[in-house]
Design a protein around this motif. Structure first.
Motif, mmCIF file in Angstrom:
data_model
loop_
_atom_site.group_PDB
_atom_site.id
_atom_site.type_symbol
_atom_site.label_atom_id
_atom_site.label_comp_id
_atom_site.label_asym_id
_atom_site.label_seq_id
_atom_site.Cartn_x
_atom_site.Cartn_y
_atom_site.Cartn_z
ATOM 1 N N UNK A 1 15.535 85.925 90.700
ATOM 2 C CA UNK A 1 16.239 86.429 89.519
ATOM 3 C C UNK A 1 16.362 87.943 89.606
ATOM 4 N N UNK A 2 17.582 88.422 89.435
ATOM 5 C CA UNK A 2 17.821 89.865 89.346
ATOM 6 C C UNK A 2 18.384 90.120 87.955
ATOM 7 N N UNK A 3 17.559 90.718 87.107
ATOM 8 C CA UNK A 3 17.976 90.943 85.718
ATOM 9 C C UNK A 3 18.439 92.394 85.572
ATOM 10 N N UNK A 4 19.770 92.562 85.505
ATOM 11 C CA UNK A 4 20.327 93.901 85.367
ATOM 12 C C UNK A 4 20.126 94.390 83.935
ATOM 13 N N UNK A 5 19.934 95.692 83.815
ATOM 14 C CA UNK A 5 19.625 96.281 82.511
ATOM 15 C C UNK A 5 20.906 96.560 81.726
ATOM 16 N N UNK A 6 20.871 96.280 80.424
ATOM 17 C CA UNK A 6 21.966 96.637 79.542
ATOM 18 C C UNK A 6 22.705 95.439 78.989
ATOM 19 N N UNK A 7 22.826 95.399 77.661
ATOM 20 C CA UNK A 7 23.653 94.381 77.004
ATOM 21 C C UNK A 7 24.067 94.921 75.649
ATOM 22 N N UNK A 8 25.353 94.852 75.359
ATOM 23 C CA UNK A 8 25.861 95.358 74.074
ATOM 24 C C UNK A 8 26.236 94.226 73.117
ATOM 25 N N UNK A 9 25.894 92.982 73.470
ATOM 26 C CA UNK A 9 26.344 91.851 72.646
ATOM 27 C C UNK A 9 25.475 91.718 71.383
ATOM 28 N N UNK A 10 24.153 91.665 71.548
ATOM 29 C CA UNK A 10 23.261 91.695 70.390
ATOM 30 C C UNK A 10 23.045 90.371 69.681
ATOM 31 N N UNK A 11 22.762 89.318 70.423
ATOM 32 C CA UNK A 11 22.497 88.011 69.796
ATOM 33 C C UNK A 11 21.171 88.051 69.025
ATOM 34 N N UNK A 12 21.192 87.469 67.819
ATOM 35 C CA UNK A 12 20.011 87.528 66.955
ATOM 36 C C UNK A 12 18.803 86.870 67.618
ATOM 37 N N UNK A 13 19.031 85.760 68.344
ATOM 38 C CA UNK A 13 17.915 85.000 68.916
ATOM 39 C C UNK A 13 17.626 85.365 70.373
ATOM 40 N N UNK A 14 18.189 86.462 70.836
ATOM 41 C CA UNK A 14 18.022 86.853 72.251
ATOM 42 C C UNK A 14 16.538 86.928 72.621
ATOM 43 N N UNK A 15 16.168 86.322 73.749
ATOM 44 C CA UNK A 15 14.774 86.365 74.186
ATOM 45 C C UNK A 15 14.547 87.421 75.268
ATOM 46 N N UNK A 16 15.555 88.250 75.530
ATOM 47 C CA UNK A 16 15.373 89.337 76.516
ATOM 48 C C UNK A 16 15.847 90.658 75.907
ATOM 49 N N UNK B 1 23.707 91.762 79.843
ATOM 50 C CA UNK B 1 25.034 91.233 80.190
ATOM 51 C C UNK B 1 25.374 91.854 81.536
ATOM 52 N N UNK B 2 25.183 91.103 82.633
ATOM 53 C CA UNK B 2 25.285 91.721 83.956
ATOM 54 C C UNK B 2 26.654 92.294 84.266
ATOM 55 N N UNK B 3 27.703 91.748 83.636
ATOM 56 C CA UNK B 3 29.038 92.265 83.929
ATOM 57 C C UNK B 3 29.255 93.669 83.351
ATOM 58 N N UNK B 4 28.338 94.125 82.482
ATOM 59 C CA UNK B 4 28.441 95.497 81.965
ATOM 60 C C UNK B 4 27.807 96.510 82.919
ATOM 61 N N UNK B 5 27.133 96.043 83.951
ATOM 62 C CA UNK B 5 26.423 96.951 84.863
ATOM 63 C C UNK B 5 27.330 97.395 86.006
ATOM 64 N N UNK B 6 27.279 98.681 86.321
ATOM 65 C CA UNK B 6 28.071 99.194 87.451
ATOM 66 C C UNK B 6 27.563 98.635 88.772
ATOM 67 N N UNK B 7 26.351 98.084 88.757
ATOM 68 C CA UNK B 7 25.794 97.506 89.985
ATOM 69 C C UNK B 7 26.334 96.108 90.262
ATOM 70 N N UNK B 8 26.957 95.503 89.265
ATOM 71 C CA UNK B 8 27.228 94.065 89.357
ATOM 72 C C UNK B 8 28.042 93.670 90.589
ATOM 73 N N UNK B 9 29.229 94.240 90.741
ATOM 74 C CA UNK B 9 30.100 93.810 91.851
ATOM 75 C C UNK B 9 29.484 94.154 93.204
ATOM 76 N N UNK B 10 29.022 95.393 93.417
ATOM 77 C CA UNK B 10 28.402 95.664 94.721
ATOM 78 C C UNK B 10 27.175 94.806 94.988
#
Ligand code: SF4
Length: 224
Positions: A30-45, A80-89
């Protein structure tokens, strides 16, 4: 290490089994990229939300860290990994190192071109997430993932959530065989209590059931 190597921030890298979705039970890094702007109430991360938190990495070191595990399946998640600049590379580099790749995303951004096969696990958020519909439902992105033969994983708590899934499935012509319902639960006891009802909904509507094996095995622990 090149000074031009893409860099970004990562919440954690660990080796476990895929706990959810179509490939539940498969060993994966698992590679968990940092950053998410969605903000789900029940998010466990929630620790993955702040794009400035986590630790700084450059791409080469990150891929080396993932490749040190005896496994060539990677789950790129977040945040949200698609928000990370690292995602595609990152996806390109993992592919070059022989990894089969899955991505966990909320579907708020369209799938970028990564030039290799990816299993997209798209978890479009329902009203119960507390996120505004105009934010969580992005028709162009959903259609983009449809074209990529994605899996659709919905986190549900009750019949109202299942009704919402049915409406989304109809609106976007999501293939039923690619829809999974997953009980909302971060504690083992909640998971066990809610799973039978979700299984019945799956049987009723021809959806698949997505477990949360990591919650079943380890509860709310992080990095397992
Ligand atoms: S999209 Fe994922 S990481 Fe972001 S808040 Fe929702 S559940 Fe948490």
């Amino acid at each position: 290490m090149s000074s031009r190597a893409p860099a970004g921030r990562v919440a954690e890298v660990f080796y476990s089994i895929q706990g959810e979705g179509a490939t539940a039970g498969m060993p994966a890094v698992f590679v968990r990229l940092q950053g998410c702007s969605v903000g789900c109430a029940w998010c466990d991360t929630k620790y993955s939300w702040d794009p400035e938190a986590g630790r700084a990495v450059d791409l080469d070191a990150l891929v080396d860290e993932a490749a040190a595990f005896p496994c060539r399946r990677a789950v790129v998640t977040g945040g949200e990994p698609l928000e990370s600049s690292l995602f595609v590379p990152l996806l390109r580099s993992l592919g070059e190192r022989g990894f089969a790749i899955e991505v966990e995303t909320s579907g708020i951004l369209p799938p970028p071109r990564v030039g290799r096969a990816v299993q997209w696990n798209v978890s479009v958020k329902l009203a119960g997430s507390g996120v505004a519909e105009s934010r969580r439902i992005q028709p162009a992105s959903i259609r983009g993932f449809l074209a990529q033969d994605a899996w659709w994983k919905f986190v549900v708590t009750d019949d109202a959530d299942v009704a919402e899934v049915l409406k989304l499935a109809e609106r976007f012509a999501l293939p039923r065989a690619r829809i999974l319902l997953q009980p909302e639960a971060v504690r083992r006891e909640d998971l066990l209590e809610r799973s039978p009802g979700v299984v019945e909904a799956c049987k009723r509507h021809g959806f698949g059931f997505s477990p949360r094996l990591h919650v079943l095995l380890w509860g709310a622990r992080r990095g397992v």
